[in-house]
Design an enzyme around this catalytic site. Structure first.
Site, mmCIF file in Angstrom:
data_model
loop_
_atom_site.group_PDB
_atom_site.id
_atom_site.type_symbol
_atom_site.label_atom_id
_atom_site.label_comp_id
_atom_site.label_asym_id
_atom_site.label_seq_id
_atom_site.Cartn_x
_atom_site.Cartn_y
_atom_site.Cartn_z
ATOM 1 C CD GLU A 1 -0.802 0.044 -7.720
ATOM 2 O OE1 GLU A 1 -0.145 0.125 -8.772
ATOM 3 O OE2 GLU A 1 -0.297 -0.310 -6.624
ATOM 4 N NE ARG B 1 1.246 -3.651 -7.336
ATOM 5 C CZ ARG B 1 2.091 -4.676 -7.462
ATOM 6 N NH1 ARG B 1 1.649 -5.926 -7.512
ATOM 7 N NH2 ARG B 1 3.380 -4.465 -7.487
ATOM 8 C CB SER C 1 2.322 2.916 -7.441
ATOM 9 O OG SER C 1 3.692 2.674 -7.277
HETATM 10 C C1 LIG Z 1 4.882 4.544 0.651
HETATM 11 C C2 LIG Z 1 4.056 3.468 0.000
HETATM 12 C C3 LIG Z 1 4.678 2.445 -0.695
HETATM 13 C C4 LIG Z 1 3.922 1.434 -1.308
HETATM 14 N N1 LIG Z 1 4.566 0.431 -1.976
HETATM 15 C C5 LIG Z 1 3.843 -0.592 -2.525
HETATM 16 C C6 LIG Z 1 4.493 -1.687 -3.204
HETATM 17 O O1 LIG Z 1 5.704 -1.756 -3.313
HETATM 18 N N2 LIG Z 1 3.730 -2.662 -3.718
HETATM 19 C C7 LIG Z 1 2.376 -2.659 -3.622
HETATM 20 O O2 LIG Z 1 1.729 -3.590 -4.095
HETATM 21 N N3 LIG Z 1 1.726 -1.635 -2.998
HETATM 22 C C8 LIG Z 1 2.426 -0.621 -2.445
HETATM 23 N N4 LIG Z 1 1.771 0.419 -1.809
HETATM 24 C C9 LIG Z 1 0.296 0.448 -1.807
HETATM 25 C C10 LIG Z 1 -0.350 -0.264 -0.604
HETATM 26 O O3 LIG Z 1 0.523 -0.344 0.502
HETATM 27 C C11 LIG Z 1 -0.828 -1.667 -0.978
HETATM 28 O O4 LIG Z 1 -1.796 -1.627 -2.012
HETATM 29 C C12 LIG Z 1 -1.430 -2.407 0.212
HETATM 30 O O5 LIG Z 1 -1.584 -3.780 -0.114
HETATM 31 C C13 LIG Z 1 -2.764 -1.820 0.671
HETATM 32 O O6 LIG Z 1 -3.080 -2.370 1.927
HETATM 33 P P1 LIG Z 1 -3.924 -1.535 2.997
HETATM 34 O O7 LIG Z 1 -4.130 -2.418 4.193
HETATM 35 O O8 LIG Z 1 -3.302 -0.218 3.262
HETATM 36 O O9 LIG Z 1 -5.297 -1.376 2.220
HETATM 37 P P2 LIG Z 1 -6.220 -0.077 2.038
HETATM 38 O O10 LIG Z 1 -5.451 1.011 1.389
HETATM 39 O O11 LIG Z 1 -6.902 0.243 3.316
HETATM 40 O O12 LIG Z 1 -7.304 -0.645 1.002
HETATM 41 C C14 LIG Z 1 -6.897 -0.974 -0.315
HETATM 42 C C15 LIG Z 1 -7.951 -1.881 -0.935
HETATM 43 O O13 LIG Z 1 -7.966 -3.122 -0.245
HETATM 44 C C16 LIG Z 1 -9.283 -3.414 0.211
HETATM 45 N N5 LIG Z 1 -9.187 -4.149 1.488
HETATM 46 C C17 LIG Z 1 -8.503 -3.788 2.604
HETATM 47 N N6 LIG Z 1 -8.665 -4.724 3.575
HETATM 48 C C18 LIG Z 1 -9.469 -5.682 3.049
HETATM 49 C C19 LIG Z 1 -10.014 -6.907 3.549
HETATM 50 N N7 LIG Z 1 -9.789 -7.336 4.792
HETATM 51 N N8 LIG Z 1 -10.795 -7.640 2.716
HETATM 52 C C20 LIG Z 1 -11.067 -7.226 1.450
HETATM 53 N N9 LIG Z 1 -10.589 -6.076 0.925
HETATM 54 C C21 LIG Z 1 -9.795 -5.316 1.718
HETATM 55 C C22 LIG Z 1 -9.973 -2.066 0.352
HETATM 56 O O14 LIG Z 1 -11.376 -2.180 0.252
HETATM 57 C C23 LIG Z 1 -9.362 -1.306 -0.827
HETATM 58 O O15 LIG Z 1 -10.055 -1.632 -2.009
HETATM 59 C C24 LIG Z 1 2.503 1.446 -1.209
HETATM 60 C C25 LIG Z 1 1.877 2.477 -0.483
HETATM 61 C C26 LIG Z 1 2.632 3.482 0.125
HETATM 62 C C27 LIG Z 1 1.929 4.566 0.898
#
Ligand SMILES: Cc1cc2nc3c(=O)[nH]c(=O)nc-3n(C[C@H](O)[C@H](O)[C@H](O)COP(=O)(O)OP(=O)(O)OC[C@H]3O[C@@H](n4cnc5c(N)ncnc54)[C@H](O)[C@@H]3O)c2cc1C
Length: 305
Positions: free
Chosen positions: A297, A178, A227
């Protein structure tokens, strides 16, 4: 509310094609639905537009990028400087020769999993259950069911704070669990994945299994950030949290999920401060009962209200 600097920025970069908005509320752009505004929100219309903007943005103005907000707490005072969100212009998914999938970072992970399946490509099924976008997956090394982004990625494209467009090979990402080891100011614009030829019906069945298992074990329809804490080596965070007596613990409008206690919930009226204070309370109770320090995380951005 922050000072409105949009007019100043527009004077500096009149050729900009993307949208600049002052004091854009961020709560509605995150799963938790909490937090203050961004001083400026910028939605570039292409990678070149993004690079041009960053080249011309004064170095002292901080830049934060967000994706689909599924791993994010925006603090109640909002985010000073510019918040960048990639939408239109970053939403292409294409299948390329050699069983490869290229995706813009504004694409939800789920759509990339589906596009690969439709092209009979295996290897991205795990994206079916992650509710974020490709930018977030690249930054978080998003993963599930024994696979993570690192296992499928060939290379990523991104733009640095100085506005240079760069290519990062998988090894350059310095991935661990992560975590991506590249500087925080890199904004990813595109990912290239390696798939393997498979049977589309079997891949679709595997994706359905992911959906079923999610619905049974996680509060996926709630206001949550997934998480909250990374699993410490050799331990499961949810077990440590449960053993510390925190299942169902509530502070203000925030609660530790009864269904999966590494998830925090906004029950409706929570502030970002309620959620963060609840997380910190869980951390200190786990430390007191197990001696283990949980590491966040979920990313927390902005300033306290
Ligand atoms: C119900 C639920 C279930 C989940 N299950 C999982 C799982 O099974 N596995 C898992 O790994 N995660 C899981 N997550 C967490 C989340 O979905 C992941 O971490 C996901 O990859 C975040 O993507 P996001 O677009 O929502 O990023 P955001 O939440 O908007 O941002 C997260 C981070 O990514 C950075 N970021 C976003 N876009 C960019 C970009 N274009 N360039 C550089 N940095 C960027 C942001 O600055 C921030 O630091 C879950 C979340 C929820 C709500």
């Amino acid at each position: 509310m922050f000072a409105d600097i949009v007019a100043d920025l527009k004077l500096r970069v009149p050729e900009l094609r993307g949208r600049l908005i002052a004091n854009q509320s961020l709560a509605e752009l995150t799963w938790f639905r909490v937090g203050g505004p961004s001083q400026v929100m910028f939605m570039p219309d292409s990678e070149d537009d993004l690079a041009f903007f960053l080249k011309n943005l004064p170095a002292e103005i901080p830049v934060t990028v967000i994706g689909l907000g599924s791993n994010l707490i925006v603090r109640d005072g909002g985010v000073p400087g510019v918040v960048i969100r990639l939408g239109r212009g970053f939403t292409d998914v294409t299948i390329e020769e050699g069983s490869r999938v290229r995706a813009g970072t504004g694409v939800p992970d789920v759509k990339v999993a589906r596009a690969a399946q439709e092209a009979s490509l295996d290897g991205l099924v795990f994206y079916r259950g992650i509710p974020g976008g490709i930018g977030g997956a690249l930054r978080m090394n998003g993963g599930a069911y024994g696979r993570e982004t690192k296992d499928a990625l060939i290379e990523a494209r991104g733009v640095d704070r100085q506005g240079n467009i760069r290519i990062y090979k998988n090894a350059d990402m310095h991935y661990t669990y992560r975590h991506c080891g590249l500087p925080d100011d890199i904004i990813f614009t595109q990912a290239l994945y390696q798939g393997t030829l498979g049977n589309p019906a079997e891949i679709a069945a595997a994706m359905d299994k992911v959906t079923e298992s999610r619905e049974a074990t996680q509060p996926i329809k709630s206001r949550t950030g997934g998480s909250t804490f990374k699993n410490p080596p050799g331990n499961k965070s949810w077990q440590l949290i449960d053993a510390a007596g925190c299942r169902g613990l509530q502070i203000g409008g925030a609660q530790v999920s009864e269904l999966h206690c590494n998830f925090l919930l906004n029950l409706g009226g929570a502030t970002a401060s309620d959620i963060e204070t609840l997380g910190e309370t869980v951390r200190s109770r786990v430390k007191a009962t197990s001696g283990i320090e949980l590491e966040w995380e979920i990313k927390r951005i902005g300033i306290a209200g």
